[in-house]
Design an enzyme around this catalytic site. Sequence first.
Site, PDB file in Angstrom:
ATOM      1  N   GLY A  11       6.339  11.793   4.582  1.00  0.00           N
ATOM      2  CA  GLY A  11       5.775  10.453   4.398  1.00  0.00           C
ATOM      3  C   GLY A  11       6.835   9.432   4.004  1.00  0.00           C
ATOM      4  N   ALA A  13       8.475   7.383   5.681  1.00  0.00           N
ATOM      5  CA  ALA A  13       8.461   6.080   6.366  1.00  0.00           C
ATOM      6  C   ALA A  13       7.293   5.218   5.899  1.00  0.00           C
ATOM      7  N   GLY A  14       6.526   5.718   4.919  1.00  0.00           N
ATOM      8  CA  GLY A  14       5.394   4.951   4.397  1.00  0.00           C
ATOM      9  C   GLY A  14       5.818   4.061   3.239  1.00  0.00           C
ATOM     10  N   PHE A  15       4.828   3.527   2.558  1.00  0.00           N
ATOM     11  CA  PHE A  15       5.078   2.561   1.469  1.00  0.00           C
ATOM     12  C   PHE A  15       5.917   3.191   0.345  1.00  0.00           C
ATOM     13  N   ILE A  16       5.343   4.137  -0.386  1.00  0.00           N
ATOM     14  CA  ILE A  16       6.059   4.711  -1.539  1.00  0.00           C
ATOM     15  C   ILE A  16       7.208   5.592  -1.065  1.00  0.00           C
ATOM     16  N   GLY A  17       6.946   6.383  -0.004  1.00  0.00           N
ATOM     17  CA  GLY A  17       7.971   7.299   0.499  1.00  0.00           C
ATOM     18  C   GLY A  17       9.266   6.588   0.837  1.00  0.00           C
ATOM     19  N   THR A 133      -2.425  11.329  -7.045  1.00  0.00           N
ATOM     20  CA  THR A 133      -3.011  10.052  -7.459  1.00  0.00           C
ATOM     21  C   THR A 133      -3.889  10.219  -8.699  1.00  0.00           C
ATOM     22  N   ASP A 134      -4.076   9.115  -9.433  1.00  0.00           N
ATOM     23  CA  ASP A 134      -4.990   9.151 -10.587  1.00  0.00           C
ATOM     24  C   ASP A 134      -6.452   9.193 -10.145  1.00  0.00           C
ATOM     25  N   GLU A 135      -6.702   8.928  -8.853  1.00  0.00           N
ATOM     26  CA  GLU A 135      -8.105   8.881  -8.400  1.00  0.00           C
ATOM     27  C   GLU A 135      -8.790  10.237  -8.486  1.00  0.00           C
ATOM     28  N   TYR A 158     -11.269  10.336   0.087  1.00  0.00           N
ATOM     29  CA  TYR A 158      -9.813  10.339  -0.127  1.00  0.00           C
ATOM     30  C   TYR A 158      -9.460  11.121  -1.385  1.00  0.00           C
ATOM     31  N   LYS A 162      -7.323  14.633  -1.985  1.00  0.00           N
ATOM     32  CA  LYS A 162      -6.117  14.740  -2.822  1.00  0.00           C
ATOM     33  C   LYS A 162      -6.357  15.779  -3.933  1.00  0.00           C
TER      34      LYS A 162
HETATM   35  P1  NAD Z   1       1.116   5.294   3.113  1.00  0.00           P
HETATM   36  O1  NAD Z   1      -0.197   5.373   3.784  1.00  0.00           O
HETATM   37  O2  NAD Z   1       1.786   3.969   2.980  1.00  0.00           O
HETATM   38  O3  NAD Z   1       2.169   6.252   3.841  1.00  0.00           O
HETATM   39  C1  NAD Z   1       1.826   7.546   4.264  1.00  0.00           C
HETATM   40  C2  NAD Z   1       2.952   8.052   5.153  1.00  0.00           C
HETATM   41  O4  NAD Z   1       2.632   9.386   5.549  1.00  0.00           O
HETATM   42  C3  NAD Z   1       3.149   7.232   6.434  1.00  0.00           C
HETATM   43  O5  NAD Z   1       4.524   7.025   6.679  1.00  0.00           O
HETATM   44  C4  NAD Z   1       2.538   8.119   7.513  1.00  0.00           C
HETATM   45  O6  NAD Z   1       3.135   7.930   8.789  1.00  0.00           O
HETATM   46  C5  NAD Z   1       2.823   9.498   6.949  1.00  0.00           C
HETATM   47  N1  NAD Z   1       1.887  10.508   7.464  1.00  0.00           N
HETATM   48  C6  NAD Z   1       0.527  10.451   7.492  1.00  0.00           C
HETATM   49  N2  NAD Z   1       0.029  11.564   8.058  1.00  0.00           N
HETATM   50  C7  NAD Z   1       1.082  12.352   8.387  1.00  0.00           C
HETATM   51  C8  NAD Z   1       1.214  13.637   8.992  1.00  0.00           C
HETATM   52  N3  NAD Z   1       0.146  14.327   9.384  1.00  0.00           N
HETATM   53  N4  NAD Z   1       2.452  14.142   9.152  1.00  0.00           N
HETATM   54  C9  NAD Z   1       3.553  13.449   8.763  1.00  0.00           C
HETATM   55  N5  NAD Z   1       3.494  12.229   8.204  1.00  0.00           N
HETATM   56  C10 NAD Z   1       2.269  11.686   8.025  1.00  0.00           C
HETATM   57  O7  NAD Z   1       0.910   5.983   1.697  1.00  0.00           O
HETATM   58  P2  NAD Z   1       1.512   5.587   0.263  1.00  0.00           P
HETATM   59  O8  NAD Z   1       0.665   4.543  -0.332  1.00  0.00           O
HETATM   60  O9  NAD Z   1       2.964   5.390   0.391  1.00  0.00           O
HETATM   61  O10 NAD Z   1       1.221   6.940  -0.533  1.00  0.00           O
HETATM   62  C11 NAD Z   1       2.152   8.018  -0.476  1.00  0.00           C
HETATM   63  C12 NAD Z   1       1.624   9.155  -1.327  1.00  0.00           C
HETATM   64  O11 NAD Z   1       1.451   8.719  -2.675  1.00  0.00           O
HETATM   65  C13 NAD Z   1       0.263   9.680  -0.877  1.00  0.00           C
HETATM   66  O12 NAD Z   1       0.253  11.084  -1.044  1.00  0.00           O
HETATM   67  C14 NAD Z   1      -0.725   9.017  -1.835  1.00  0.00           C
HETATM   68  O13 NAD Z   1      -1.858   9.825  -2.007  1.00  0.00           O
HETATM   69  C15 NAD Z   1       0.111   8.947  -3.095  1.00  0.00           C
HETATM   70  N6  NAD Z   1      -0.225   7.839  -4.016  1.00  0.00           N
HETATM   71  C16 NAD Z   1      -0.314   6.551  -3.565  1.00  0.00           C
HETATM   72  C17 NAD Z   1      -0.542   5.530  -4.490  1.00  0.00           C
HETATM   73  C18 NAD Z   1      -0.618   4.080  -4.053  1.00  0.00           C
HETATM   74  O14 NAD Z   1      -0.939   3.219  -4.884  1.00  0.00           O
HETATM   75  N7  NAD Z   1      -0.303   3.735  -2.812  1.00  0.00           N
HETATM   76  C19 NAD Z   1      -0.709   5.828  -5.852  1.00  0.00           C
HETATM   77  C20 NAD Z   1      -0.627   7.170  -6.256  1.00  0.00           C
HETATM   78  C21 NAD Z   1      -0.364   8.163  -5.341  1.00  0.00           C
HETATM   79  O1  DAU Z   2      -5.049   4.678  -7.935  1.00  0.00           O
HETATM   80  C1  DAU Z   2      -4.132   5.100  -6.961  1.00  0.00           C
HETATM   81  C2  DAU Z   2      -4.665   4.771  -5.588  1.00  0.00           C
HETATM   82  O2  DAU Z   2      -4.550   3.356  -5.429  1.00  0.00           O
HETATM   83  C3  DAU Z   2      -3.939   5.498  -4.457  1.00  0.00           C
HETATM   84  O3  DAU Z   2      -4.131   6.871  -4.589  1.00  0.00           O
HETATM   85  C4  DAU Z   2      -4.428   5.021  -3.085  1.00  0.00           C
HETATM   86  O4  DAU Z   2      -3.669   5.641  -2.067  1.00  0.00           O
HETATM   87  C5  DAU Z   2      -4.250   3.516  -3.029  1.00  0.00           C
HETATM   88  O5  DAU Z   2      -4.729   3.019  -1.797  1.00  0.00           O
HETATM   89  C6  DAU Z   2      -4.975   2.827  -4.192  1.00  0.00           C
HETATM   90  O6  DAU Z   2      -6.412   2.969  -4.054  1.00  0.00           O
HETATM   91  P1  DAU Z   2      -7.416   1.760  -4.383  1.00  0.00           P
HETATM   92  O7  DAU Z   2      -8.690   2.018  -3.686  1.00  0.00           O
HETATM   93  O8  DAU Z   2      -7.455   1.480  -5.839  1.00  0.00           O
HETATM   94  O9  DAU Z   2      -6.579   0.551  -3.678  1.00  0.00           O
HETATM   95  P2  DAU Z   2      -7.045  -0.656  -2.749  1.00  0.00           P
HETATM   96  O10 DAU Z   2      -5.850  -1.547  -2.605  1.00  0.00           O
HETATM   97  O11 DAU Z   2      -7.722  -0.208  -1.521  1.00  0.00           O
HETATM   98  O12 DAU Z   2      -8.122  -1.414  -3.650  1.00  0.00           O
HETATM   99  C7  DAU Z   2      -7.809  -1.889  -4.960  1.00  0.00           C
HETATM  100  C8  DAU Z   2      -9.069  -2.493  -5.542  1.00  0.00           C
HETATM  101  O13 DAU Z   2      -9.386  -3.706  -4.833  1.00  0.00           O
HETATM  102  C9  DAU Z   2     -10.288  -1.619  -5.435  1.00  0.00           C
HETATM  103  O14 DAU Z   2     -11.084  -1.793  -6.598  1.00  0.00           O
HETATM  104  C10 DAU Z   2     -11.023  -2.166  -4.212  1.00  0.00           C
HETATM  105  C11 DAU Z   2     -10.683  -3.636  -4.245  1.00  0.00           C
HETATM  106  N1  DAU Z   2     -10.579  -4.332  -2.930  1.00  0.00           N
HETATM  107  C12 DAU Z   2      -9.774  -3.768  -1.982  1.00  0.00           C
HETATM  108  C13 DAU Z   2      -9.633  -4.375  -0.754  1.00  0.00           C
HETATM  109  C14 DAU Z   2      -8.756  -3.737   0.304  1.00  0.00           C
HETATM  110  C15 DAU Z   2     -11.231  -5.537  -2.701  1.00  0.00           C
HETATM  111  O15 DAU Z   2     -11.932  -6.063  -3.601  1.00  0.00           O
HETATM  112  N2  DAU Z   2     -11.086  -6.134  -1.489  1.00  0.00           N
HETATM  113  C16 DAU Z   2     -10.320  -5.590  -0.489  1.00  0.00           C
HETATM  114  O16 DAU Z   2     -10.264  -6.191   0.618  1.00  0.00           O
END
Ligand code: NAD
Ligand code: DAU
Length: 352
Positions: A11, A13-17, A133-135, A158, A162
Amino acid sequence: MTTQKQILVTGGAGFIGSHVVRLLVNNYPAYQIITFDSLTYAGNLSNLKDVMDAKNHTFFKGDITSEQDVKAAFEQHQITDVIHLAAESHVDRSIEGPMEFVHTNVVGTVNLMNQARASWKELDGHIFYHVSTDEVFGSLGDEGFFTETTPYDPRSPYSASKAASDHFVSAYYHTYGFPVKRSNCSNNYGSNHHPEKLIPLMINNILNKKPLPVYGEGINVRDWLWVEDHARAIDVIFHHGEIGCNYNIGGWNEWRNIDLIHELCKIMDEELERKPGESAELITYVKDRAGHDLRYAIDATKLFDELGWKPSITFEEGLRNTVIWYLNNQDWVKEVTSGAYQDYYKNMYNQR
Ligand code: NAD
Ligand code: DAU
């Protein structure tokens, strides 16, 4: 003991990765970092453009659910460690189509661990780091925090996927002595965040004077962390955390969605030189997310006490930096919001 680290970052190439890959490539020139990503809609090589061609970086296009792809990556690069971030990550998409989440997040994680077990003759000296994730802990009321011992109570497809992957990681540790580490983090924000998620979606809509869709009453609370601080925490835990242990990562930074959206509107009015209050007029309350968790809040005391990590910047700084990044990177935004995103947006928001 392995000496030369060849780290597979799934992952990447994604956001956190991409932030994790950048940190490792820049700070550890002796390591080889292999970004493993299938480039779904959420993966984008331009997230890595500054490190893509570094001497200690390689990109491998592969799918974590494919035995063949994962085996090939392990064999070609003699992988010593894994930092596993690849996942389907968006709650709203999981409500529309849960099976993709089961496949990627559960089957993909188990497939990676199976290959690591097959490749690592002795488990000593290797690390399989699972990013979660904390979810998984469910939803809090007005009081209290998630700690490392909070029971699991996932409530969305989701978070259920996880949670299942976390349980498999833990089961592999207990059953096979597989060398795992895990962290559970709160909501990240910063550059390269896909505009399906709250903060970048709001920034993009404010810029384009489109309605700002607030789910329900906007009273849900999230604990926001600067993505580079998450990457720093992963670095610290990877190098100094204990095998078999899990760590909570959070920002001590809780915001109700509606307050955060007002804050974004204020910053955007200033940056775009609009009259105060202009952007907030776009706020539109829409149908709530099904099963919408009320509040997440992380207690990251263990990580602070044991490994000395804490967030490096304030939310005020981080949020303004983020807004400025999006305003300065409109090419990136256009790339990720063209085509399929437009269809996604219509399906997701026209029905609300
Ligand atoms: P993201 O959706 O931005 O990126 C996910 C990446 O995984 C992408 O680059 C995608 O191409 C790759 N991917 C998806 N399916 C795949 C597969 N089958 N094989 C190979 N690559 C694949 O996600 P993110 O927000 O960067 O989250 C990364 C990790 O951190 C996840 O495991 C997520 O659960 C966890 N996380 C995210 C948050 C958050 O706030 N975004 C918070 C806590 C934990
Ligand atoms: O807590 C960690 C998680 O945070 C990660 O594990 C997930 O990958 C990440 O996507 C994120 O999940 P959330 O559901 O909290 O994030 P999201 O940005 O989708 O939504 C944040 C809050 O905003 C949630 O309460 C829903 C609300 N929301 C979201 C969107 C997209 C809105 O009110 N309007 C919107 O259009």
